[in-house]
Motif scaffolding. Structure first.
Motif, PDB file in Angstrom:
ATOM      1  N   HIS A 195      20.636  30.577  68.000  1.00 29.71           N
ATOM      2  CA  HIS A 195      21.715  30.210  67.085  1.00 29.71           C
ATOM      3  C   HIS A 195      23.052  30.355  67.805  1.00 29.71           C
ATOM      4  O   HIS A 195      23.278  31.339  68.511  1.00 29.71           O
ATOM      5  CB  HIS A 195      21.692  31.092  65.845  1.00 29.71           C
ATOM      6  CG  HIS A 195      20.651  30.686  64.852  1.00 29.71           C
ATOM      7  ND1 HIS A 195      20.072  31.579  63.966  1.00 29.71           N
ATOM      8  CD2 HIS A 195      20.076  29.479  64.593  1.00 29.71           C
ATOM      9  CE1 HIS A 195      19.202  30.934  63.211  1.00 29.71           C
ATOM     10  NE2 HIS A 195      19.183  29.662  63.568  1.00 29.71           N
ATOM     11  N   PRO A 245      24.830  33.795  65.895  1.00 24.94           N
ATOM     12  CA  PRO A 245      23.766  34.510  65.175  1.00 24.94           C
ATOM     13  C   PRO A 245      24.321  35.560  64.225  1.00 24.94           C
ATOM     14  O   PRO A 245      25.374  36.148  64.481  1.00 24.94           O
ATOM     15  CB  PRO A 245      22.948  35.152  66.294  1.00 24.94           C
ATOM     16  CG  PRO A 245      23.914  35.295  67.420  1.00 24.94           C
ATOM     17  CD  PRO A 245      24.836  34.120  67.326  1.00 24.94           C
ATOM     18  N   SER A 246      23.611  35.774  63.132  1.00 24.87           N
ATOM     19  CA  SER A 246      24.032  36.790  62.168  1.00 24.87           C
ATOM     20  C   SER A 246      23.578  38.181  62.591  1.00 24.87           C
ATOM     21  O   SER A 246      24.147  39.172  62.147  1.00 24.87           O
ATOM     22  CB  SER A 246      23.460  36.466  60.783  1.00 24.87           C
ATOM     23  OG  SER A 246      22.046  36.361  60.851  1.00 24.87           O
ATOM     24  N   LYS A 279      22.354  26.670  54.393  1.00 25.73           N
ATOM     25  CA  LYS A 279      22.661  27.403  55.624  1.00 25.73           C
ATOM     26  C   LYS A 279      21.400  27.646  56.440  1.00 25.73           C
ATOM     27  O   LYS A 279      21.403  27.486  57.667  1.00 25.73           O
ATOM     28  CB  LYS A 279      23.347  28.730  55.276  1.00 25.73           C
ATOM     29  CG  LYS A 279      23.697  29.577  56.479  1.00 25.73           C
ATOM     30  CD  LYS A 279      24.387  30.865  56.051  1.00 25.73           C
ATOM     31  CE  LYS A 279      24.700  31.732  57.263  1.00 25.73           C
ATOM     32  NZ  LYS A 279      25.372  33.005  56.863  1.00 25.73           N
ATOM     33  N   HIS A 280      20.328  28.058  55.781  1.00 24.18           N
ATOM     34  CA  HIS A 280      19.067  28.272  56.486  1.00 24.18           C
ATOM     35  C   HIS A 280      18.624  26.984  57.188  1.00 24.18           C
ATOM     36  O   HIS A 280      18.264  26.990  58.364  1.00 24.18           O
ATOM     37  CB  HIS A 280      17.980  28.711  55.500  1.00 24.18           C
ATOM     38  CG  HIS A 280      18.200  30.069  54.930  1.00 24.18           C
ATOM     39  ND1 HIS A 280      17.559  30.520  53.791  1.00 24.18           N
ATOM     40  CD2 HIS A 280      19.001  31.091  55.323  1.00 24.18           C
ATOM     41  CE1 HIS A 280      17.946  31.741  53.525  1.00 24.18           C
ATOM     42  NE2 HIS A 280      18.828  32.112  54.431  1.00 24.18           N
ATOM     43  N   ASN A 320      20.290  24.087  57.964  1.00 24.87           N
ATOM     44  CA  ASN A 320      21.162  23.540  59.007  1.00 24.87           C
ATOM     45  C   ASN A 320      21.234  24.423  60.247  1.00 24.87           C
ATOM     46  O   ASN A 320      21.573  23.936  61.327  1.00 24.87           O
ATOM     47  CB  ASN A 320      22.565  23.307  58.442  1.00 24.87           C
ATOM     48  CG  ASN A 320      22.624  22.106  57.524  1.00 24.87           C
ATOM     49  OD1 ASN A 320      21.872  21.148  57.683  1.00 24.87           O
ATOM     50  ND2 ASN A 320      23.511  22.152  56.537  1.00 24.87           N
ATOM     51  N   SER A 321      20.937  25.692  60.106  1.00 24.61           N
ATOM     52  CA  SER A 321      20.979  26.568  61.286  1.00 24.61           C
ATOM     53  C   SER A 321      19.845  26.269  62.259  1.00 24.61           C
ATOM     54  O   SER A 321      19.906  26.676  63.425  1.00 24.61           O
ATOM     55  CB  SER A 321      20.924  28.037  60.842  1.00 24.61           C
ATOM     56  OG  SER A 321      19.666  28.345  60.279  1.00 24.61           O
ATOM     57  N   TYR A 373      23.757  23.529  65.737  1.00 29.50           N
ATOM     58  CA  TYR A 373      23.933  24.977  65.608  1.00 29.50           C
ATOM     59  C   TYR A 373      22.782  25.696  66.326  1.00 29.50           C
ATOM     60  O   TYR A 373      22.937  26.824  66.776  1.00 29.50           O
ATOM     61  CB  TYR A 373      23.951  25.348  64.131  1.00 29.50           C
ATOM     62  CG  TYR A 373      24.424  26.745  63.819  1.00 29.50           C
ATOM     63  CD1 TYR A 373      25.773  27.014  63.586  1.00 29.50           C
ATOM     64  CD2 TYR A 373      23.524  27.799  63.737  1.00 29.50           C
ATOM     65  CE1 TYR A 373      26.206  28.282  63.290  1.00 29.50           C
ATOM     66  CE2 TYR A 373      23.949  29.084  63.443  1.00 29.50           C
ATOM     67  CZ  TYR A 373      25.291  29.315  63.220  1.00 29.50           C
ATOM     68  OH  TYR A 373      25.718  30.587  62.911  1.00 29.50           O
ATOM     69  N   PHE A 374      21.637  25.029  66.420  1.00 30.55           N
ATOM     70  CA  PHE A 374      20.471  25.562  67.116  1.00 30.55           C
ATOM     71  C   PHE A 374      20.485  25.009  68.536  1.00 30.55           C
ATOM     72  O   PHE A 374      20.295  23.813  68.749  1.00 30.55           O
ATOM     73  CB  PHE A 374      19.193  25.153  66.383  1.00 30.55           C
ATOM     74  CG  PHE A 374      17.943  25.816  66.881  1.00 30.55           C
ATOM     75  CD1 PHE A 374      17.604  27.095  66.467  1.00 30.55           C
ATOM     76  CD2 PHE A 374      17.100  25.162  67.770  1.00 30.55           C
ATOM     77  CE1 PHE A 374      16.443  27.708  66.908  1.00 30.55           C
ATOM     78  CE2 PHE A 374      15.934  25.759  68.226  1.00 30.55           C
ATOM     79  CZ  PHE A 374      15.605  27.034  67.794  1.00 30.55           C
ATOM     80  N   SER A 431      30.402  26.757  62.907  1.00 32.16           N
ATOM     81  CA  SER A 431      30.102  27.257  61.563  1.00 32.16           C
ATOM     82  C   SER A 431      30.160  26.154  60.517  1.00 32.16           C
ATOM     83  O   SER A 431      29.519  26.242  59.464  1.00 32.16           O
ATOM     84  CB  SER A 431      31.061  28.389  61.192  1.00 32.16           C
ATOM     85  OG  SER A 431      32.409  27.934  61.241  1.00 32.16           O
ATOM     86  N   LEU A 479      26.900  24.325  59.305  1.00 35.69           N
ATOM     87  CA  LEU A 479      26.056  24.911  58.270  1.00 35.69           C
ATOM     88  C   LEU A 479      26.331  24.309  56.892  1.00 35.69           C
ATOM     89  O   LEU A 479      25.536  24.487  55.972  1.00 35.69           O
ATOM     90  CB  LEU A 479      26.266  26.428  58.222  1.00 35.69           C
ATOM     91  CG  LEU A 479      25.948  27.193  59.511  1.00 35.69           C
ATOM     92  CD1 LEU A 479      26.256  28.667  59.339  1.00 35.69           C
ATOM     93  CD2 LEU A 479      24.498  26.997  59.908  1.00 35.69           C
TER      94      LEU A 479
END
Length: 294
Positions: free
Chosen positions: A204, A207-208, A230-231, A233-234, A239-240, A263, A266
């Motif tokens: 990511h 990353p969170s 968000k899940h 599109n990440s 973003y990946f 960001s 997402l």
């Protein structure tokens, strides 16, 4: 004789105890004193420990006004009337107790408290040490199951070396990231459904969770943990970042560059990652994805 008796009483009353009473009656071992709410009781005794028991007369109800004032008092005690107030020294802080000593803090309790107080973003560091989470490990990396998988197969490859994010990676980390990718490829090869599912390996952009980790994820995205835009599109937008692209950036530039505005990806509309058809909701998207699963 009178002088001796007076001196004995004075010696028995040399320990200072200051209490703010909250019950109208205080019963001592030898006598009973009636107090008004908020009135202070001073006792002196340096030779013997005092035990003070608070009682309340039920036969004489308190005026309604006094009860409301008592309820509004911010420091009003709510202990049972049978509770005791004890002290061991005139310099000690007074505390409400039931007569038993306070429990001692064990090292285990302290460690649990500090661990639970840690931020959730540090959770990977704890998971990678958990034998029940580990699927593979060697002297450089460990593979764990994602706690909230976004597909049927979702693993994380983490280095034992402490690396907080992609931004701190340098050219000397190339060999490590190549090894992480090789381990990820090996996990895919050993997967029983590898012949009918497609996998992607990547990171990511933002990353969170702290600590660099490589996602190894199957592309059917059949999981109840995939719940929002968000899940989705990440894992299905830029973003990946593919593992090979991260390694290439390190080899050519000595660092990983994350583009501005990542960001915002997402927030993009939900689009099928296979046919790019837009879907209005996650449930509709999941239903649509079934048409691409053989």
């Amino acid at each position: 004789m009178l002088q001796t008796w007076t001196m004995w009483l004075w010696a028995k009353a040399t320990r200072l105890l200051v209490l703010t009473t909250y019950k109208p009656n205080v019963t001592h071992l030898y006598n009973q004193v009636t107090l008004k709410p908020g009135q202070r009781l001073y006792m002196v005794n340096q030779l013997y420990p005092y035990t003070v028991k608070f009682t309340e007369e039920t036969s004489t109800p308190r005026p309604v006004g006094e009860e409301s004032k008592s309820l509004k008092r911010p420091n009003q005690m709510s202990e049972d009337p049978a509770k005791k107030v004890s002290t061991t020294s005139h310099t000690d802080h007074h505390r409400i107790t039931d007569g038993s000593p306070p429990p001692k803090k064990t090292p285990e309790a302290c460690s649990d408290k500090s661990e639970s107080a840690g931020h959730w973003s540090q959770g990977l560091k704890a998971s990678m040490q958990d034998p029940q989470m580990q699927l593979y490990k060697d002297d450089r990396v460990v593979v764990i199951k994602d706690k909230y998988p976004k597909a049927r197969y979702h693993w994380l490859v983490l280095p034992w070396e402490s690396i907080s994010s992609l931004k701190v990676l340098r050219s000397e980390h190339c060999d490590l990231l190549k090894h992480m990718q090789c381990v990820g490829d090996r996990m895919v090869q050993q997967c029983p459904d590898a012949h009918k599912l497609r996998f992607r390996l990547g990171y990511h952009a933002i990353p969170s969770m702290s600590h660099v980790h490589l996602h190894v994820i199957s592309q059917e995205f059949d999981s109840p943990c995939l719940k929002n835009k968000k899940h989705w599109n990440s894992f299905t937008t830029d973003y990946f970042i593919e593992s090979e692209d991260v390694v290439a950036m390190l080899e050519h530039h000595g660092k990983v560059t994350v583009k501005e505005g990542m960001s915002e990806l997402l927030k993009l509309p939900l689009r099928c990652h296979v046919c790019r058809k837009e879907q209005s909701t996650i449930p509709k998207l999941k239903e649509h994805l079934k048409s691409h699963i053989s």
